[in-house]
Design an enzyme around this catalytic site. Structure first.
Site, short mmCIF file in Angstrom:
data_model
loop_
_atom_site.label_atom_id
_atom_site.label_comp_id
_atom_site.label_asym_id
_atom_site.label_seq_id
_atom_site.Cartn_x
_atom_site.Cartn_y
_atom_site.Cartn_z
N ILE A 160 -13.97 -19.51 13.39
CA ILE A 160 -14.06 -18.06 13.40
C ILE A 160 -14.62 -17.56 12.07
O ILE A 160 -14.19 -17.98 11.00
CB ILE A 160 -12.66 -17.43 13.60
CG1 ILE A 160 -12.00 -18.02 14.85
CG2 ILE A 160 -12.75 -15.92 13.70
CD1 ILE A 160 -10.52 -17.80 14.92
N CYS A 161 -15.57 -16.63 12.17
CA CYS A 161 -16.10 -16.01 10.95
C CYS A 161 -15.35 -14.71 10.73
O CYS A 161 -15.63 -13.70 11.36
CB CYS A 161 -17.59 -15.75 11.10
SG CYS A 161 -18.29 -14.89 9.70
N LEU A 162 -14.37 -14.77 9.87
CA LEU A 162 -13.56 -13.58 9.62
C LEU A 162 -13.20 -13.59 8.14
O LEU A 162 -12.67 -14.57 7.62
CB LEU A 162 -12.28 -13.67 10.48
CG LEU A 162 -11.38 -12.45 10.55
CD1 LEU A 162 -12.12 -11.25 11.13
CD2 LEU A 162 -10.14 -12.73 11.39
#
Lengths: 151, 306
Positions: free
Chosen positions: A86-88
Site C-alpha cells: 500500500i502506498c500510504l
C-alpha cells in the site's frame, strides 16, 4: 511472545470491544503482533460489496515505527500494487507514534474511497485511472466481484 | 440528579485519566517531560522516539532532545491522581464506572496500571496534599446512593469529621475567619497579613516550611545527561571503549554494540530527569535484561511480513 508492550494489549482490547465500523482486526492465535484484518469496501466506491483481507504486523519497535500492512485480497487500485503493498504516507514517512492500528485501518478504508492516481504504486492502474476513469472504475468493480466477494 | 452528577464526575475523571497517559506507551507518564510545543511524554519514550525522527509525535514540530524539559508538576499530579484513584477505586470507581459508558476506559480497570507507580521512585506521599485530596473524595461519597455511604467512609482516613481540614500551610489566607478586631501585621517571611495574636505561631510554621523547602534541593544529586554520539562515525574499537567506560559488555557485532550503547545513553539521560535517579548498576542491569529479551523475541517474530 513474552513482554508484549502494554500499548499493544490496550489497542487490541479496544479494537475488540469497540470495532471500527466496516473493519475487523483480530490478532493471530500464535502471534499477538500479527493481525488478520478484513475491510469492507466503502459505499459509493467501486469496491462496495467486497470484503478485503489484509495482514497487519506490528514490528519489534512499534510504535516507534509503523505497522506493516498488506492487502491479501487482490484489488484494482492505483495506490496498491500486485503484491498488495500500500502506498500510504502514514505507513512510511508520515508515521507517528501518536497514530495507532485503528487510525491506520481507517486511513486504508479512506484510501479505497478516494484513490489517488497522482501518487501511484501500480503504474498501469494509475495511468488508466487518469486517462479513462470510467474504464478503470469498471475494472475495479470487476476485480471486486471476482476476488472480494463470496470466498 | 445524583445520577447526572455522578456521570459528570466520572466523565471528567475519564478525561483526566486519558490526559495523564503518555501518547507513546499509553501508560501513565513516568518522569514526564514537556516539548517546546507543549506536549508531554515519558522522558524515556520521547527520547527513544527522537532517535527515529526529530519531531513531536503529536504536532510534528521539529524537536530535539535538548528541547525537552522536566515537568515535575505533572509528575506530582499523576502520583496524587493515582493515589486518589487507588483509594476510591475499590468502593466507588469500580461499581459506578462499569455502569456508565465504557468508552476508552478498559485501561483504567486493569490492576497492572498501578505498576508504573512502583516503577517511579515515588517519595513518601506528602501528608498535606494527601489530605487535600479528600475533598473530591467526600464529593464522591455525597453523590453515591445512600446504601454505599457507609462503605465510603471506611476508605477515607480514620478522621470522622466531614469538614474539610485546611492544612496549616494555608493559614495565612484564612484571615477572613479571624477576629476582625485583631490588628493585621505582615509576616516577614511570606509577606502575608496575619492577625497580631497569631503571628508567633504563623511565623513558626512559616520558618519550618522554609527550612523543609530548601533542604531537598541541597541533597539532590545533579546527574548530567550524556552527550549525543554520532555512532555511525565511530570505529568499532572506540565504541567498545565507550561501552567499557560505562561498564557495559563489549561483545557482539557492530549492530549489537551500537544498539547497546544507544540504549544505555537514552536510558541514562531519561533517568537524569528523575528526582531520584536509580543507580548506575540498576540501569546497566535493565539494559542487559532488555537486550536479552529482544534477542529471544526476534527469532520467532520476524517470520511474518517481508
Amino acid at each position: 511472545m513474552a513482554a508484549l508492550p502494554r500499548r499493544i494489549i490496550k489497542e487490541t482490547q479496544r479494537l475488540m470491544q469497540e470495532p471500527v465500523p466496516g473493519i475487523s482486526a483480530v490478532p493471530d492465535d500464535t502471534n499477538a503482533r500479527y493481525f488478520h484484518v478484513i475491510v469492507t469496501g466503502p459505499e459509493d466506491s467501486p469496491f462496495e460489496g467486497g470484503l478485503f483481507k489484509l495482514e497487519l504486523f506490528l514490528p519489534e519497535d512499534y510504535p516507534m515505527s509503523a505497522p506493516k500492512v498488506r492487502f491479501i485480497t487482490k484489488i484494482y487500485h492505483p495506490n496498491i500494487d500486485r503484491l498488495g503493498r500500500i502506498c500510504l504516507d502514514i505507513l512510511k514517512d508520515k508515521w507517528s507514534p501518536a497514530l495507532q492500528i485503528r487510525t491506520v485501518l481507517l486511513s486504508i478504508q479512506a484510501l479505497l474511497s478516494a484513490p489517488n492516481p497522482d501518487d501511484p504504486l501500480a503504474n498501469d492502474v494509475a495511468e488508466l485511472w487518469k486517462v479513462n476513469e470510467s474504464e478503470a472504475i469498471r475494472n475495479a468493480k470487476e476485480w471486486t466481484r471476482r476476488y472480494a466477494m463470496d470466498n | 440528579m445524583k445520577g447526572a452528577l455522578n456521570s459528570i464526575f466520572i466523565y471528567s475523571l475519564q478525561h483526566i485519566d486519558k490526559l495523564l497517559q503518555c501518547g507513546i506507551c499509553y501508560e501513565y507518564m513516568n518522569t514526564s517531560v514537556i516539548t517546546s510545543c507543549s506536549h508531554n511524554y515519558c522522558s524515556l519514550c520521547i527520547r527513544k522516539y527522537l532517535h527515529y525522527k526529530t519531531q513531536c509525535p503529536t504536532c510534528f514540530e521539529e524537536t530535539f532532545e535538548k528541547d525537552l524539559r522536566k515537568n515535575n508538576l505533572l509528575d506530582e499530579i499523576i502520583i496524587h491522581y493515582l493515589n486518589f484513584k487507588d483509594k476510591s477505586e475499590k468502593k466507588f470507581y469500580q461499581k459506578e464506572i462499569l455502569t456508565v459508558e465504557n468508552r476508552n476506559f478498559e485501561n483504567v480497570h486493569s490492576p497492572n496500571n498501578f505498576e508504573c507507580k512502583k516503577k517511579q521512585n515515588v517519595p513518601d506521599t506528602n501528608e498535606i496534599l494527601d489530605k487535600n485530596l479528600e475533598s473530591p473524595m467526600s464529593m464522591a461519597s455525597n453523590t453515591t446512593p445512600r446504601g454505599q455511604k457507609n462503605d465510603q467512609q471506611n476508605i477515607s482516613t480514620p478522621s470522622t469529621s466531614t469538614e474539610l481540614r485546611i492544612p496549616s500551610m494555608f493559614t495565612p489566607k484564612r484571615k477572613g475567619f479571624q477576629n476582625e478586631e485583631n490588628e493585621l501585621v505582615e509576616c516577614p517571611v511570606c509577606k502575608v497579613d496575619v492577625p497580631q495574636n497569631n503571628i508567633n505561631k504563623h511565623l513558626d510554621d512559616c520558618l519550618k516550611r522554609e527550612n523543609t523547602k530548601v533542604q531537598p534541593k541541597k541533597c539532590e544529586p545533579k546527574r548530567k545527561p550524556l552527550p549525543k554520539l554520532v555512532l555511525s562515525l565511530m570505529k568499532d574499537n572506540i565504541i567498545r571503549k565507550k561501552l567499557k567506560e560505562f561498564g557495559l559488555l563489549t561483545q557482539g557485532d557492530r549492530k549489537t554494540l551500537e544498539t547497546r550503547l544507544q540504549r544505555y545513553i537514552i536510558l541514562y539521560n531519561a533517568e537524569c530527569d528523575k528526582i531520584n535517579p536509580r543507580s548506575i548498576s540498576e540501569l546497566i542491569k535493565q539494559c542487559e535484561e532488555e537486550e536479552n529479551l529482544e534477542r529471544k523475541i526476534q527469532k520467532p517474530s520476524n517470520v511474518n511480513i517481508l
